[in-house]
Write a protein that holds these residues in place. Structure first.
Motif, PDB file in Angstrom:
ATOM      1  N   PRO A 257      14.928  17.084 -23.651  1.00 43.71           N
ATOM      2  CA  PRO A 257      13.529  17.314 -23.312  1.00 43.71           C
ATOM      3  C   PRO A 257      12.659  17.415 -24.558  1.00 43.71           C
ATOM      4  O   PRO A 257      13.157  17.716 -25.655  1.00 43.71           O
ATOM      5  CB  PRO A 257      13.568  18.656 -22.564  1.00 43.71           C
ATOM      6  CG  PRO A 257      14.778  19.341 -23.098  1.00 43.71           C
ATOM      7  CD  PRO A 257      15.769  18.257 -23.393  1.00 43.71           C
ATOM      8  N   GLU A 260       7.986  21.001 -25.789  1.00 41.34           N
ATOM      9  CA  GLU A 260       7.307  21.918 -24.879  1.00 41.34           C
ATOM     10  C   GLU A 260       8.219  22.418 -23.764  1.00 41.34           C
ATOM     11  O   GLU A 260       7.879  23.380 -23.060  1.00 41.34           O
ATOM     12  CB  GLU A 260       6.064  21.261 -24.269  1.00 41.34           C
ATOM     13  CG  GLU A 260       6.314  19.946 -23.584  1.00 41.34           C
ATOM     14  CD  GLU A 260       6.044  18.759 -24.485  1.00 41.34           C
ATOM     15  OE1 GLU A 260       5.740  17.675 -23.955  1.00 41.34           O
ATOM     16  OE2 GLU A 260       6.132  18.920 -25.729  1.00 41.34           O
ATOM     17  N   LEU A 261       9.394  21.804 -23.608  1.00 38.51           N
ATOM     18  CA  LEU A 261      10.341  22.233 -22.590  1.00 38.51           C
ATOM     19  C   LEU A 261      11.574  22.897 -23.188  1.00 38.51           C
ATOM     20  O   LEU A 261      12.541  23.155 -22.480  1.00 38.51           O
ATOM     21  CB  LEU A 261      10.760  21.037 -21.719  1.00 38.51           C
ATOM     22  CG  LEU A 261       9.633  20.327 -20.974  1.00 38.51           C
ATOM     23  CD1 LEU A 261      10.176  19.202 -20.118  1.00 38.51           C
ATOM     24  CD2 LEU A 261       8.830  21.307 -20.125  1.00 38.51           C
ATOM     25  N   THR A 296       0.971  13.168 -28.473  1.00 35.29           N
ATOM     26  CA  THR A 296       1.733  12.458 -27.462  1.00 35.29           C
ATOM     27  C   THR A 296       0.836  11.405 -26.837  1.00 35.29           C
ATOM     28  O   THR A 296      -0.378  11.600 -26.731  1.00 35.29           O
ATOM     29  CB  THR A 296       2.270  13.403 -26.367  1.00 35.29           C
ATOM     30  OG1 THR A 296       2.990  12.645 -25.399  1.00 35.29           O
ATOM     31  CG2 THR A 296       1.137  14.137 -25.683  1.00 35.29           C
ATOM     32  N   ASP A 343       7.077  15.188 -13.785  1.00 40.43           N
ATOM     33  CA  ASP A 343       7.504  15.406 -15.165  1.00 40.43           C
ATOM     34  C   ASP A 343       6.313  15.735 -16.059  1.00 40.43           C
ATOM     35  O   ASP A 343       6.391  16.627 -16.914  1.00 40.43           O
ATOM     36  CB  ASP A 343       8.212  14.165 -15.707  1.00 40.43           C
ATOM     37  CG  ASP A 343       9.580  13.948 -15.071  1.00 40.43           C
ATOM     38  OD1 ASP A 343      10.090  14.893 -14.436  1.00 40.43           O
ATOM     39  OD2 ASP A 343      10.130  12.841 -15.212  1.00 40.43           O
ATOM     40  N   ARG A 344       5.203  15.037 -15.862  1.00 38.16           N
ATOM     41  CA  ARG A 344       4.036  15.293 -16.706  1.00 38.16           C
ATOM     42  C   ARG A 344       3.435  16.667 -16.395  1.00 38.16           C
ATOM     43  O   ARG A 344       2.956  17.354 -17.303  1.00 38.16           O
ATOM     44  CB  ARG A 344       3.007  14.174 -16.508  1.00 38.16           C
ATOM     45  CG  ARG A 344       3.462  12.832 -17.083  1.00 38.16           C
ATOM     46  CD  ARG A 344       2.329  11.831 -17.171  1.00 38.16           C
ATOM     47  NE  ARG A 344       1.881  11.375 -15.865  1.00 38.16           N
ATOM     48  CZ  ARG A 344       2.401  10.348 -15.211  1.00 38.16           C
ATOM     49  NH1 ARG A 344       3.443   9.693 -15.723  1.00 38.16           N
ATOM     50  NH2 ARG A 344       1.927   9.985 -14.037  1.00 38.16           N
ATOM     51  N   ARG A 347       5.527  19.174 -18.284  1.00 36.71           N
ATOM     52  CA  ARG A 347       5.237  19.170 -19.718  1.00 36.71           C
ATOM     53  C   ARG A 347       3.897  19.837 -20.011  1.00 36.71           C
ATOM     54  O   ARG A 347       3.773  20.584 -20.993  1.00 36.71           O
ATOM     55  CB  ARG A 347       5.248  17.732 -20.241  1.00 36.71           C
ATOM     56  CG  ARG A 347       6.615  17.076 -20.225  1.00 36.71           C
ATOM     57  CD  ARG A 347       6.574  15.706 -20.868  1.00 36.71           C
ATOM     58  NE  ARG A 347       6.135  15.787 -22.265  1.00 36.71           N
ATOM     59  CZ  ARG A 347       5.901  14.731 -23.038  1.00 36.71           C
ATOM     60  NH1 ARG A 347       6.060  13.503 -22.549  1.00 36.71           N
ATOM     61  NH2 ARG A 347       5.523  14.891 -24.288  1.00 36.71           N
ATOM     62  N   ARG A 351       3.225  23.073 -22.335  1.00 36.74           N
ATOM     63  CA  ARG A 351       2.315  23.071 -23.482  1.00 36.74           C
ATOM     64  C   ARG A 351       1.264  24.163 -23.362  1.00 36.74           C
ATOM     65  O   ARG A 351       0.978  24.878 -24.339  1.00 36.74           O
ATOM     66  CB  ARG A 351       1.642  21.704 -23.605  1.00 36.74           C
ATOM     67  CG  ARG A 351       2.567  20.624 -24.151  1.00 36.74           C
ATOM     68  CD  ARG A 351       1.809  19.372 -24.528  1.00 36.74           C
ATOM     69  NE  ARG A 351       2.656  18.476 -25.317  1.00 36.74           N
ATOM     70  CZ  ARG A 351       2.221  17.734 -26.321  1.00 36.74           C
ATOM     71  NH1 ARG A 351       0.953  17.773 -26.676  1.00 36.74           N
ATOM     72  NH2 ARG A 351       3.048  16.948 -26.988  1.00 36.74           N
TER      73      ARG A 351
END
Length: 526
Positions: A257, A260-261, A296, A343-344, A347, A351
């Motif tokens: 990952p 942030e994870l 990113t 998933d986003r 994340r 964050r």
């Protein structure tokens, strides 16, 4: 032979006495350098001595050193943190003198090609079936099969204990355990090597359509039983390990990952990642919404708008302390958004939580050692870095305005403490990644069943008092201990495991050995 040769240096008494000559006159520079290295190594060995094997790679990275030690006393930690990649210091991992039950907890990977019959895959060295004979492995060290021991107990890269016991580098994190990644390769037909499962996974049958991992308890048969039946083990199904899965299931994602994870208590590594500059800017008071998509290309402003405008408001009327509705909420989220979008969201939540931690950390660290000892609360009196992260996630759940207000005035974060719980802090994680958390809950219950032995001598009142005091202090160092206690009581519904939990329990015998207290199918669910 190599080990014998290296042990020869143990007979070198001159080197052991050499540091006593450090202040002798006219010593060559090379001799002084060597003796200084010996002194440094000896000092480091003394620091490592209290630690067991599993913590020897991570102790220099624990985030609470900055709370416990003043800046002037942190230099030894920094020195040995820099030297850790050389792998020159190791703790001597000795297990306590306590009998272990004469069993093997064996996770078995089972596959099906027709959804009717399940076929067990058998590793080369690790016993799985009743007929699996003990293998002679010396001097061979079967790393894959040895890793099954830790997989069975839940000590792997996806564990919540990852920062307390793990590898030195941050890329040991994973979204699922090694068994999950292996299961995905089997389901996709990508496992070509016969070294894993030999003839039990025939290539001509193609990729299975589904797989699962279940836990079995293996008890050795007597020689008479083995001669009569040919079985080396008595095999009993005792619980789940990983649920039924197909190749497209996203919770089997084994990619490392992004930062942030990572575990929040890997705070030092997170600060050294690409997020480090963003965290420092957030700590200085910059707008978190302007920072969250930097460094990113995969997160966009549209994702941020969807998070605050759709995802978080979806749970505005939900009691985040009540997890009884989790199955319905998980189904609702997965029915509305695609896997990549989920998933986003995960994340972005990670964050935002880290940016909030950076903004509020000074209030948390200000309590120092006194806060850990319970003598004086910190301005933001959360227990650990993990709890600080969960507080940020709780505030995110209160909405965009609440989060923005806290980031403008970090001192107001303390007002949310009375409303925050472990359930509300972990709520979004449970909605987005329930399989991972359910797996950990099941593992902690399994370990508890083996540790809580009937008939084990109870400590004295004084020893129990000291243990309780020490446990309270430990909970203010590592958040993993709070997670162990918390998860033991969660994810008990059958929806999280098609195999019931019937973990074995044990009692202490007169000869100090342990034996099963009852057959797993006769015990109640843990």
């Amino acid at each position: 032979m190599l080990t014998i040769a290296l042990c020869g240096v143990c007979f070198d008494s001159a080197t052991a006495l050499a540091p006593l000559e450090l202040f002798a006159p006219s010593l060559p520079a090379t001799t002084l350098a060597l003796q200084a290295l010996i002194v440094l190594h000896t000092f480091g060995a003394l620091l490592c001595l209290p630690l067991n094997t599993w913590a020897s790679f991570t102790w220099t990275l624990w985030p609470w050193w900055e709370r416990v030690l003043p800046r002037a006393l942190r230099w030894p930690i920094a020195v040995f943190r820099g030297l850790q990649p050389l792998r020159w210091l190791h703790a001597y991992g000795v297990f306590p003198p306590r009998s272990a039950p004469a069993i093997k907890m064996s996770p078995a990977l089972e596959v099906t090609w027709d959804e009717a019959r399940w076929h067990t895959l058998t590793p080369r060295w690790w016993p799985t079936l009743e007929s699996s004979p003990p293998r002679w492995v010396a001097p061979h060290h079967p790393r894959f099969d040895h890793a099954i021991v830790y997989e069975a107990t839940g000590f792997h890269e996806a564990s919540v204990l990852r920062n307390l016991t793990g590898r030195w580098d941050p890329y040991g994190h994973a979204r699922c355990s090694g068994a999950g990644r292996l299961m995905r390769r089997v389901l996709r037909g990508e496992l070509r090597s016969r070294l894993f499962f030999g003839e039990s996974l025939p290539a001509e049958r193609g990729a299975p359509i589904a797989a699962r991992v279940r836990m079995y308890m293996l008890e050795a048969t007597t020689p008479a039983e083995q001669r009569a039946s040919g079985a080396w083990w008595r095999r009993t199904l005792v619980g789940p390990h990983l649920p039924r899965a197909r190749a497209e299931d996203r919770w089997l994602d084994g990619r490392p990952p992004p930062p942030e994870l990572w575990a929040p208590e890997d705070w030092r590594w997170i600060g050294r990642s690409r997020l480090g500059p963003l965290l420092r800017r957030a700590a200085a008071g910059e707008d978190p919404h302007a920072l969250v998509c930097l460094e990113t290309t995969e997160l966009t402003a549209a994702d941020v708008d969807a998070l605050w405008g759709e995802f978080v408001p979806m749970f505005a009327a939900t009691d985040r302390d009540d997890w009884s509705q989790l199955p319905a909420l998980v189904e609702r989220v997965r029915g509305r958004w695609s896997g990549p979008q989920i998933d986003r969201f995960e994340r972005l939540l990670g964050r935002y939580a880290l940016l909030g931690m950076a903004r509020c950390e000074r209030l948390f660290v200000a309590g120092g050692l006194r806060a850990i000892l319970g003598r004086r609360p910190a301005p933001l009196d959360v227990e650990t870095h993990l709890h600080l992260n969960l507080l940020m996630r709780h505030v995110i759940g209160e909405g965009r305005e609440a989060y923005a207000a806290m980031m403008r005035e970090p001192e107001t974060a303390a007002t949310w403490l009375s409303r925050m719980s472990l359930r509300s802090g972990w709520f979004f994680e449970a909605v987005l990644r329930p399989e991972r958390m359910a797996h950990q809950a099941q593992k902690f219950r399994m370990l508890a069943s083996q540790v809580e032995v009937r008939g084990w001598p109870r400590p004295s009142a004084r020893a129990a008092e000291l243990a309780a005091w020490g446990a309270a202090r430990m909970r203010r160092l590592w958040g993993a201990f709070a997670m162990i206690e918390f998860l033991r009581g969660e994810f008990r519904e059958e929806v999280w495991a098609e195999t019931p939990e019937r973990w074995p329990r044990f009692e202490l015998c007169a000869d100090l050995s342990l034996r099963p207290l009852a057959k797993p199918d006769e015990t109640t669910r843990s």
